[in-house]
Design a protein around this motif. Structure first.
Motif, PDB file in Angstrom:
ATOM      1  N   ALA A 234       0.614  -1.340   0.125  1.00 37.48           N
ATOM      2  CA  ALA A 234       0.107  -0.001  -0.092  1.00 37.48           C
ATOM      3  C   ALA A 234       0.845   1.270   0.104  1.00 37.48           C
ATOM      4  CB  ALA A 234      -0.902  -0.081   1.200  1.00 37.48           C
ATOM      5  N   GLY A 235       1.824   1.212  -0.778  1.00 37.64           N
ATOM      6  CA  GLY A 235       2.727   2.452  -0.973  1.00 37.64           C
ATOM      7  C   GLY A 235       3.893   2.727   0.365  1.00 37.64           C
ATOM      8  N   ARG A 236       3.934   1.608   1.038  1.00 39.98           N
ATOM      9  CA  ARG A 236       4.749   1.790   2.175  1.00 39.98           C
ATOM     10  C   ARG A 236       5.653   0.499   2.255  1.00 39.98           C
ATOM     11  NH1 ARG A 236       2.960   1.995   8.872  1.00 39.98           N
ATOM     12  NH2 ARG A 236       5.203   2.001   9.587  1.00 39.98           N
ATOM     13  N   ASP A 237       7.064   1.172   2.341  1.00 45.09           N
ATOM     14  CA  ASP A 237       8.059   0.404   2.117  1.00 45.09           C
ATOM     15  C   ASP A 237       8.484  -0.457   3.676  1.00 45.09           C
ATOM     16  OD1 ASP A 237       8.809   0.050  -0.421  1.00 45.09           O
ATOM     17  OD2 ASP A 237      10.546   1.365  -0.423  1.00 45.09           O
ATOM     18  N   THR A 238       8.651  -1.727   3.569  1.00 39.88           N
ATOM     19  CA  THR A 238       9.014  -2.450   4.698  1.00 39.88           C
ATOM     20  C   THR A 238      10.640  -2.927   4.456  1.00 39.88           C
ATOM     21  OG1 THR A 238       7.050  -3.231   5.700  1.00 39.88           O
ATOM     22  CG2 THR A 238       8.945  -4.187   6.628  1.00 39.88           C
ATOM     23  N   VAL A 239      11.374  -2.531   5.349  1.00 37.01           N
ATOM     24  CA  VAL A 239      13.077  -2.904   4.991  1.00 37.01           C
ATOM     25  C   VAL A 239      13.427  -3.722   6.005  1.00 37.01           C
ATOM     26  CG1 VAL A 239      15.204  -1.632   4.501  1.00 37.01           C
ATOM     27  CG2 VAL A 239      13.159  -0.426   4.174  1.00 37.01           C
ATOM     28  N   TYR A 240      14.191  -4.474   5.336  1.00 34.69           N
ATOM     29  CA  TYR A 240      14.894  -5.818   6.429  1.00 34.69           C
ATOM     30  C   TYR A 240      16.374  -5.908   6.197  1.00 34.69           C
ATOM     31  CZ  TYR A 240       9.969  -7.593   5.920  1.00 34.69           C
ATOM     32  OH  TYR A 240       8.813  -7.745   6.070  1.00 34.69           O
ATOM     33  N   PRO A 241      17.188  -5.981   7.691  1.00 31.54           N
ATOM     34  CA  PRO A 241      18.344  -6.200   7.557  1.00 31.54           C
ATOM     35  C   PRO A 241      18.849  -7.142   6.672  1.00 31.54           C
ATOM     36  CG  PRO A 241      17.445  -5.741   9.670  1.00 31.54           C
ATOM     37  CD  PRO A 241      16.656  -6.027   9.092  1.00 31.54           C
ATOM     38  N   VAL A 242      20.184  -7.008   5.921  1.00 30.76           N
ATOM     39  CA  VAL A 242      20.805  -8.195   5.440  1.00 30.76           C
ATOM     40  C   VAL A 242      21.776  -8.854   6.101  1.00 30.76           C
ATOM     41  CG1 VAL A 242      21.842  -8.720   2.924  1.00 30.76           C
ATOM     42  CG2 VAL A 242      20.149  -6.834   3.056  1.00 30.76           C
ATOM     43  N   ASN A 243      21.376 -10.041   6.407  1.00 30.82           N
ATOM     44  CA  ASN A 243      22.328 -10.627   7.639  1.00 30.82           C
ATOM     45  C   ASN A 243      23.482 -11.399   6.847  1.00 30.82           C
ATOM     46  OD1 ASN A 243      20.618  -9.729   9.758  1.00 30.82           O
ATOM     47  ND2 ASN A 243      19.354 -11.503   9.415  1.00 30.82           N
ATOM     48  N   ALA A 244      23.361 -11.855   5.838  1.00 29.01           N
ATOM     49  CA  ALA A 244      24.368 -12.759   5.279  1.00 29.01           C
ATOM     50  C   ALA A 244      24.739 -12.576   3.719  1.00 29.01           C
ATOM     51  CB  ALA A 244      23.735 -14.190   5.389  1.00 29.01           C
ATOM     52  N   ILE A 245      25.977 -12.780   3.320  1.00 32.95           N
ATOM     53  CA  ILE A 245      26.246 -12.732   1.842  1.00 32.95           C
ATOM     54  C   ILE A 245      27.180 -13.970   1.683  1.00 32.95           C
ATOM     55  CG2 ILE A 245      27.491 -11.481   0.255  1.00 32.95           C
ATOM     56  CD1 ILE A 245      27.107  -8.811   1.882  1.00 32.95           C
ATOM     57  N   ALA A 246      27.114 -14.525   0.532  1.00 35.36           N
ATOM     58  CA  ALA A 246      27.858 -15.947   0.270  1.00 35.36           C
ATOM     59  C   ALA A 246      27.959 -15.934  -1.086  1.00 35.36           C
ATOM     60  CB  ALA A 246      27.320 -17.096   0.828  1.00 35.36           C
ATOM     61  N   PHE A 247      29.445 -15.890  -1.663  1.00 37.63           N
ATOM     62  CA  PHE A 247      29.679 -15.960  -3.143  1.00 37.63           C
ATOM     63  C   PHE A 247      29.691 -17.414  -3.539  1.00 37.63           C
ATOM     64  CE2 PHE A 247      30.934 -11.634  -2.067  1.00 37.63           C
ATOM     65  CZ  PHE A 247      30.660 -11.005  -3.208  1.00 37.63           C
ATOM     66  N   HIS A 248      29.360 -17.500  -4.725  1.00 35.49           N
ATOM     67  CA  HIS A 248      29.382 -18.655  -5.500  1.00 35.49           C
ATOM     68  C   HIS A 248      31.078 -18.839  -5.841  1.00 35.49           C
ATOM     69  CE1 HIS A 248      29.023 -22.083  -8.435  1.00 35.49           C
ATOM     70  NE2 HIS A 248      27.699 -22.276  -7.967  1.00 35.49           N
ATOM     71  N   PRO A 249      31.538 -19.960  -5.530  1.00 37.91           N
ATOM     72  CA  PRO A 249      33.062 -20.264  -5.799  1.00 37.91           C
ATOM     73  C   PRO A 249      33.352 -20.302  -7.302  1.00 37.91           C
ATOM     74  CG  PRO A 249      32.076 -22.288  -4.836  1.00 37.91           C
ATOM     75  CD  PRO A 249      30.861 -21.310  -4.748  1.00 37.91           C
ATOM     76  N   VAL A 250      32.418 -20.526  -8.017  1.00 41.68           N
ATOM     77  CA  VAL A 250      32.661 -20.952  -9.386  1.00 41.68           C
ATOM     78  C   VAL A 250      32.720 -19.602 -10.432  1.00 41.68           C
ATOM     79  CG1 VAL A 250      32.298 -22.416 -11.575  1.00 41.68           C
ATOM     80  CG2 VAL A 250      32.347 -23.435  -9.228  1.00 41.68           C
ATOM     81  N   TYR A 251      31.010 -19.156  -9.729  1.00 44.15           N
ATOM     82  CA  TYR A 251      30.583 -18.331 -11.047  1.00 44.15           C
ATOM     83  C   TYR A 251      30.933 -16.803 -10.526  1.00 44.15           C
ATOM     84  CZ  TYR A 251      28.634 -22.042 -13.601  1.00 44.15           C
ATOM     85  OH  TYR A 251      28.196 -22.924 -14.409  1.00 44.15           O
ATOM     86  N   GLY A 252      31.099 -16.538  -8.991  1.00 44.42           N
ATOM     87  CA  GLY A 252      31.370 -15.273  -8.451  1.00 44.42           C
ATOM     88  C   GLY A 252      29.974 -14.588  -8.413  1.00 44.42           C
ATOM     89  N   THR A 253      28.857 -15.200  -8.799  1.00 42.18           N
ATOM     90  CA  THR A 253      27.861 -14.468  -8.200  1.00 42.18           C
ATOM     91  C   THR A 253      27.260 -14.821  -6.714  1.00 42.18           C
ATOM     92  OG1 THR A 253      26.555 -16.550  -8.842  1.00 42.18           O
ATOM     93  CG2 THR A 253      26.502 -15.068 -10.749  1.00 42.18           C
TER      94      THR A 253
END
Length: 337
Positions: A234-253
């Protein structure tokens, strides 16, 4: 292994309180896991077996591998411990003056690196016979250490106050760079690119910054930040913490996990989201790809961002990764004019 209803397979005997970290071994499908229940666990993912468990005197805030059957951990009890799961031994490597939030092992220099809420980074030689002899150096940080990552000889530290400190571990006399986070809110997770050119930094305000080590104008022109893990209602943003990041070892995504319970996979080079997995039961506390990128370990574990409340149990899901979910899509061909 029990099926997790589209989320992947459930690991048996999970931690009994919030999961703080999980990491795959660089050589096997072993998984090391730390948690608020005060324990460090080693799992054999291929057979879904808990191979060992060692206790701290307080919640364990981070863990990492040394080799396939041993690892290190840091705890609110202020200690850095080594755990030999093959021989059933655990000992104290060193101590801080405050809770140990981060621990890394650098194979390049053969040292354990620990970051603490006492505002220091400390380096340890695990081969030395006593804790006193293991201490190599103590380095003052601008604030409490929240997250760390190593790639090659580079060490990136994210602290409270939105500070970022970068070291070349071959010369710890002074930082290679001191920076302010490009994100406006508290840093949550930092992870180096597998190719060693930079790092991704996430915040509690649903954003990730893609940064580069090279200070030249050409490289700095490539850096950017993007919004993620948020919803609009309804036009209102709910924002969440980004707790985790993990890189793919082959593709770098890379995958990100947020307090919204979603895991997203991103192509950082082409600035596109490749995939979003089905929503997990609760917050994503940690992520790790296996050494070959075939598997993704997902910690579905409430991170108390909304305070004490009834929440789903802490669980570890193991996903079989489809190449289509993580492989960058080729750029469309444009004929020269």
């Amino acid at each position: 292994m029990q099926n997790g209803s589209g989320h992947g397979c459930l690991m048996a005997n999970p931690p009994t309180d919030g999961i703080t970290s999980l990491r795959f071994s660089n050589h096997t499908d072993n998984l090391i896991v730390s948690s608020w229940d005060g324990n460090v666990r080693l799992y054999d993912v291929s057979s879904n077996v808990l191979r060992g468990c060692f206790a701290h005197m307080g919640p364990v805030l981070d863990c990492c591998f040394h080799d396939d059957n041993s690892g290190f951990s840091g705890s609110s009890d202020r200690t850095v411990r080594r755990h030999d799961f093959a021989n059933g031994r655990s000992d104290v490597i060193g101590k801080h003056d405050g809770a140990v939030r981060c621990v890394e092992y650098s194979h390049y220099i053969g040292q354990v690196l620990s970051g603490s809420w006492d505002k220091t980074l400390r380096c340890w030689d695990p081969r030395a016979p006593t804790p006193q002899e293991r201490s190599i150096g103590i380095y003052e940080m601008p604030d409490r250490v929240y997250s760390m990552s190593v790639v090659g000889y580079r060490l990136v530290i994210a602290t409270a106050g939105r500070h970022v400190v970068i070291y070349d571990t071959r010369n710890m006399s002074q930082p290679e760079q001191r920076k302010e986070s490009p994100l406006k809110f508290q840093s949550r997770c930092v992870r180096c690119y597998p190719n060693g050119t930079g790092y991704a930094l996430s915040s509690i305000e649903g954003r990730v910054a893609m940064e580069f080590f090279d200070p030249s104008e050409a490289w700095q022109a490539k850096k950017y930040a993007f919004k993620c893990h948020r919803k609009s209602d309804a036009g209102r943003d709910t924002v969440y913490p980004v707790n985790a990041i993990a890189f793919h070892p082959v593709y770098g995504t890379f995958a990100t996990g947020g307090c919204d319970g979603y895991v997203n996979v991103w192509d950082g080079t082409n600035k596109k989201r490749l995939y979003q997995y089905q929503k997990y039961p609760t917050s994503i506390a940690a992520l790790s790809f296996s050494r070959d990128g075939r598997l993704l370990a997902v910690a579905s574990s409430y991170t108390f961002e909304e305070g004490e409340k009834v929440h789903p149990p802490d669980q570890i899901f193991i996903r079989n990764v489809n190449e289509l979910e993580v492989k960058p899509k080729p750029r469309p061909y444009t004929a020269a004019t």
